[in-house]
Motif scaffolding. Structure first.
Motif, PDB file in Angstrom:
ATOM      1  N   UNK A 126       1.002  -1.128   0.185  1.00 41.57           N
ATOM      2  CA  UNK A 126       0.199   0.184  -0.168  1.00 41.57           C
ATOM      3  C   UNK A 126       1.071   1.328  -0.067  1.00 41.57           C
ATOM      4  N   UNK A 127       0.117   2.208  -0.393  1.00 43.32           N
ATOM      5  CA  UNK A 127       0.551   3.616  -0.602  1.00 43.32           C
ATOM      6  C   UNK A 127       1.278   4.285   1.339  1.00 43.32           C
ATOM      7  N   UNK A 128       1.562   5.183   1.430  1.00 44.31           N
ATOM      8  CA  UNK A 128       1.662   5.449   2.874  1.00 44.31           C
ATOM      9  C   UNK A 128       0.498   5.681   3.305  1.00 44.31           C
ATOM     10  N   UNK A 129      -0.314   6.783   2.692  1.00 37.51           N
ATOM     11  CA  UNK A 129      -1.393   7.000   2.817  1.00 37.51           C
ATOM     12  C   UNK A 129      -2.053   5.900   3.825  1.00 37.51           C
ATOM     13  N   UNK A 130      -2.738   5.308   2.491  1.00 38.68           N
ATOM     14  CA  UNK A 130      -3.494   3.866   2.692  1.00 38.68           C
ATOM     15  C   UNK A 130      -2.240   3.038   3.741  1.00 38.68           C
ATOM     16  N   UNK A 131      -1.372   3.135   4.095  1.00 35.10           N
ATOM     17  CA  UNK A 131      -0.848   2.141   5.465  1.00 35.10           C
ATOM     18  C   UNK A 131      -1.547   3.066   6.553  1.00 35.10           C
ATOM     19  N   UNK A 132      -1.330   4.483   6.921  1.00 32.22           N
ATOM     20  CA  UNK A 132      -1.618   5.357   7.671  1.00 32.22           C
ATOM     21  C   UNK A 132      -3.344   5.089   7.929  1.00 32.22           C
ATOM     22  N   UNK A 133      -3.827   4.559   7.163  1.00 30.94           N
ATOM     23  CA  UNK A 133      -5.523   4.137   6.868  1.00 30.94           C
ATOM     24  C   UNK A 133      -5.778   3.207   7.720  1.00 30.94           C
ATOM     25  N   UNK A 134      -4.814   1.757   7.783  1.00 29.62           N
ATOM     26  CA  UNK A 134      -5.138   0.591   8.010  1.00 29.62           C
ATOM     27  C   UNK A 134      -4.709   1.392   9.762  1.00 29.62           C
ATOM     28  N   UNK A 135      -3.671   1.597   9.795  1.00 29.93           N
ATOM     29  CA  UNK A 135      -3.634   1.668  11.326  1.00 29.93           C
ATOM     30  C   UNK A 135      -4.196   2.426  11.879  1.00 29.93           C
ATOM     31  N   UNK A 136      -5.206   3.347  10.864  1.00 35.31           N
ATOM     32  CA  UNK A 136      -6.526   4.458  12.063  1.00 35.31           C
ATOM     33  C   UNK A 136      -7.195   2.915  12.112  1.00 35.31           C
ATOM     34  N   UNK A 137      -8.042   2.508  11.306  1.00 33.33           N
ATOM     35  CA  UNK A 137      -8.579   1.870  11.003  1.00 33.33           C
ATOM     36  C   UNK A 137      -9.117   0.719  12.069  1.00 33.33           C
ATOM     37  N   UNK A 138      -7.276   0.336  12.509  1.00 32.22           N
ATOM     38  CA  UNK A 138      -7.275  -0.744  13.666  1.00 32.22           C
ATOM     39  C   UNK A 138      -7.342  -0.240  14.646  1.00 32.22           C
ATOM     40  N   UNK A 139      -7.543   0.936  15.025  1.00 25.40           N
ATOM     41  CA  UNK A 139      -7.708   1.431  16.133  1.00 25.40           C
ATOM     42  C   UNK A 139      -8.693   1.654  16.274  1.00 25.40           C
ATOM     43  N   UNK A 140      -9.331   2.592  15.521  1.00 30.40           N
ATOM     44  CA  UNK A 140     -10.842   2.643  15.390  1.00 30.40           C
ATOM     45  C   UNK A 140     -12.327   1.401  15.548  1.00 30.40           C
ATOM     46  N   UNK A 141     -11.507   0.056  15.292  1.00 28.86           N
ATOM     47  CA  UNK A 141     -12.456  -1.014  15.981  1.00 28.86           C
ATOM     48  C   UNK A 141     -12.178  -1.603  17.090  1.00 28.86           C
ATOM     49  N   UNK A 142     -11.314  -0.770  17.896  1.00 30.92           N
ATOM     50  CA  UNK A 142     -11.977  -1.327  18.968  1.00 30.92           C
ATOM     51  C   UNK A 142     -12.719  -1.002  20.256  1.00 30.92           C
ATOM     52  N   UNK A 143     -13.474   0.674  18.902  1.00 32.53           N
ATOM     53  CA  UNK A 143     -13.906   1.609  20.064  1.00 32.53           C
ATOM     54  C   UNK A 143     -13.985   2.105  20.680  1.00 32.53           C
ATOM     55  N   UNK A 144     -12.680   3.357  20.804  1.00 36.04           N
ATOM     56  CA  UNK A 144     -12.176   3.389  21.818  1.00 36.04           C
ATOM     57  C   UNK A 144     -12.895   5.074  22.220  1.00 36.04           C
ATOM     58  N   UNK A 145     -12.229   5.493  23.112  1.00 28.85           N
ATOM     59  CA  UNK A 145     -12.977   6.456  24.299  1.00 28.85           C
ATOM     60  C   UNK A 145     -11.665   7.686  24.229  1.00 28.85           C
ATOM     61  N   UNK A 146     -10.574   7.120  24.260  1.00 26.60           N
ATOM     62  CA  UNK A 146      -9.175   8.388  24.016  1.00 26.60           C
ATOM     63  C   UNK A 146      -8.634   8.083  22.191  1.00 26.60           C
TER      64      UNK A 146
END
Length: 496
Positions: free
Chosen positions: A395-415
């Motif tokens: 993946x391109x750098x921007x899409x790699x960043x989206x994967x990192x974001x998605x990985x953590x958003x999937x945990x439904x965080x509070x912070x």
């Protein structure tokens, strides 16, 4: 000096470049613009001898040639500063710079001349205005220092063509200024410079001409003079871009994260702040001020010596990322490749790493659940990929960043703690990340954002906390936050 004529390059079914032409002239700085995935990195690797083009030609001084590898390109005077530093962590800074080219005491004995090695390295750092020890090991260097080592490595070559791929993403304004001075001096000596940056103001400050790619195809090559930033963005994304900082008003709720007198000896001292639900708080300051270290301590990666961290009224134990995750804290790290992703694993596996228990069935990983979750988040964040089973390194750098974001958003965080969330990604993806952060805050998520990009800090934050030399020195409300007030606090000129 160096040119591409009708170059095409494919990787399986993915056509990275299609009929692309480019001309680099002696004494000129030339910008290469385009979104992540537009083909910029592939084009650079063709020029650097890493990839051979499937179609078209590479010409040096007007003569067609074939680089059999990076060594041929280097011998021809092509030096590349890549976006992601690639250093040997257990070797010294000097050894990394002169790897394979170390000065010898004599041809017969073949022993390395350590004194000359360190003297030559110190001269390079003096030219860059950088205070780095040539004998220091590369392991443990910050991203900014690693990038300066890569820049010094490029300068140590007999450079005729200098290619810089996002060299300023992790640098301070002073370091950027010094780098531009070196690039300008090389250009004035007759070298050709190819510059890639998603910071458009840098393109206009350094370059005389710009070539734009979109979806692997040539769009335009034109003088920078007379071109506006809006016109360049429109060529890059193929449409008018909505606001780059789409900060929506959010209802500020109760305190979600409270940090009280947090101290780690020799790193940061007596740091206290809060982040409320629905609020985006930016942690600003110069590189080395201690911002990332505070985030790592809050998440439990590093142990603190004094103070406490509270999530929703629940005190966290020190040095326990597991406890932080259980309390609803997520951390998107600064270095996505080394700390945020498993580069050799698939996209779907990376997206599921934070929810392994939820994806299990009868004690075993359910590939169906893993793939379903990955497809859902890929759709939500408009991920561009060939197959979810492909490694995330494709993946391109921007899409790699989206994967990192998605990985953590999937945990439904509070912070949500995001460290340099848009470093090294294109203007279109940057706007998408900003929109996402604004939407998340609107839904009540507390966001702590660490950023060296002052327009991003001012455009997205409800409050700006400024750190300097390991201490929190200022808290600036959104209405009063300007580049001048933030930098004044960060450099110690004014305490707000």
């Amino acid at each position: 000096m160096l040119a591409l004529r009708g170059v095409g390059k494919s990787f399986g079914s993915v056509r990275a470049l299609q009929d692309v032409s480019l001309e680099l002239y002696a004494g000129e700085a030339h910008a290469l613009a385009g979104e992540n995935g537009a083909g910029k990195s592939t084009l650079i690797k063709v020029l650097a001898g890493v990839h051979r083009p499937d179609t078209g030609q590479v010409l040096l001084d007007g003569q067609p040639l074939t680089f059999s590898g990076p060594g041929d390109a280097r011998d021809a005077g092509v030096a590349v500063i890549y976006q992601e530093p690639t250093l040997f962590p257990d070797l010294s800074v000097a050894e990394n710079i002169y790897m394979g080219r170390q000065p010898r005491l004599s041809r017969q004995l073949g022993r390395i001349d350590r004194r000359k090695l360190h003297t030559d390295t110190a001269a390079l750092f003096a030219r860059l205005g950088v205070a780095l020890d040539p004998a220091a090991p590369a392991r443990g260097l910050s991203i900014a220092d690693q990038q300066m080592v890569e820049i010094a490595k490029a300068l140590s070559l007999n450079t005729r063509v200098l290619i810089m791929d996002e060299p300023t993403a992790a640098l301070t304004p002073g370091e950027v200024s010094r780098l531009f001075g070196v690039a300008t001096a090389l250009r004035e000596e007759g070298a050709a410079v190819l510059f890639i940056s998603h910071r458009l103001e840098e393109v206009f400050a350094l370059c005389q001409r710009v070539t734009t790619l979109r979806d692997g195809r040539f769009v335009a090559s034109e003088p920078v003079e007379g071109l506006t930033a809006d016109e360049l963005v429109r060529r890059m994304v193929g449409r008018h871009l909505d606001a780059l900082y789409p900060k929506a008003e959010a209802t500020i709720g109760n305190v979600a994260l409270e940090v009280e007198r947090l101290t780690r000896e020799g790193v940061f001292t007596d740091v206290s702040f809060t982040v409320r639900r629905g609020e985006i708080v930016a942690l600003a300051g110069l590189i080395g001020a201690g911002r990332t270290e505070v985030a790592r301590a809050v998440f439990g990666i590093d142990r603190w010596d004094a103070g406490r961290v509270t999530i929703g009224g629940r005190q966290l134990p020190a040095a326990s990322p597991t406890a932080a995750m259980a309390a609803g804290v997520a951390l998107v790290p600064e270095d996505r490749r080394a700390q945020g992703l498993v580069m050799g694993a698939s996209i779907e596996r990376n997206l599921g790493l934070t929810r392994l228990k939820a994806l299990r069935r009868a004690g075993l990983m359910s590939r169906g659940r893993e793939r379903s979750q990955a497809a859902d988040w890929a759709l939500r964040l408009q991920l561009k990929y060939a197959r979810l089973s492909d490694t995330v390194s494709t993946l391109s750098g921007g899409n790699q960043q989206k994967v990192v974001l998605a990985k953590w958003l999937a945990t439904e965080p509070k912070v949500l703690i995001v460290d340099e969330p848009t470093r090294g990604i294109d203007v279109g993806t940057k706007a998408e990340v900003h929109r996402l952060l604004s939407e998340l805050a609107g839904r009540g998520l507390a966001v702590l954002m660490i950023s060296s990009d002052l327009p991003e800090v001012i455009g997205m934050a409800d409050r700006v906390l400024v750190m300097r030399e390991g201490r929190l020195v200022a808290e600036i409300p959104r209405a009063e936050a300007t580049e001048e007030t933030v930098m004044s606090a960060a450099t110690g000129q004014v305490k707000v």
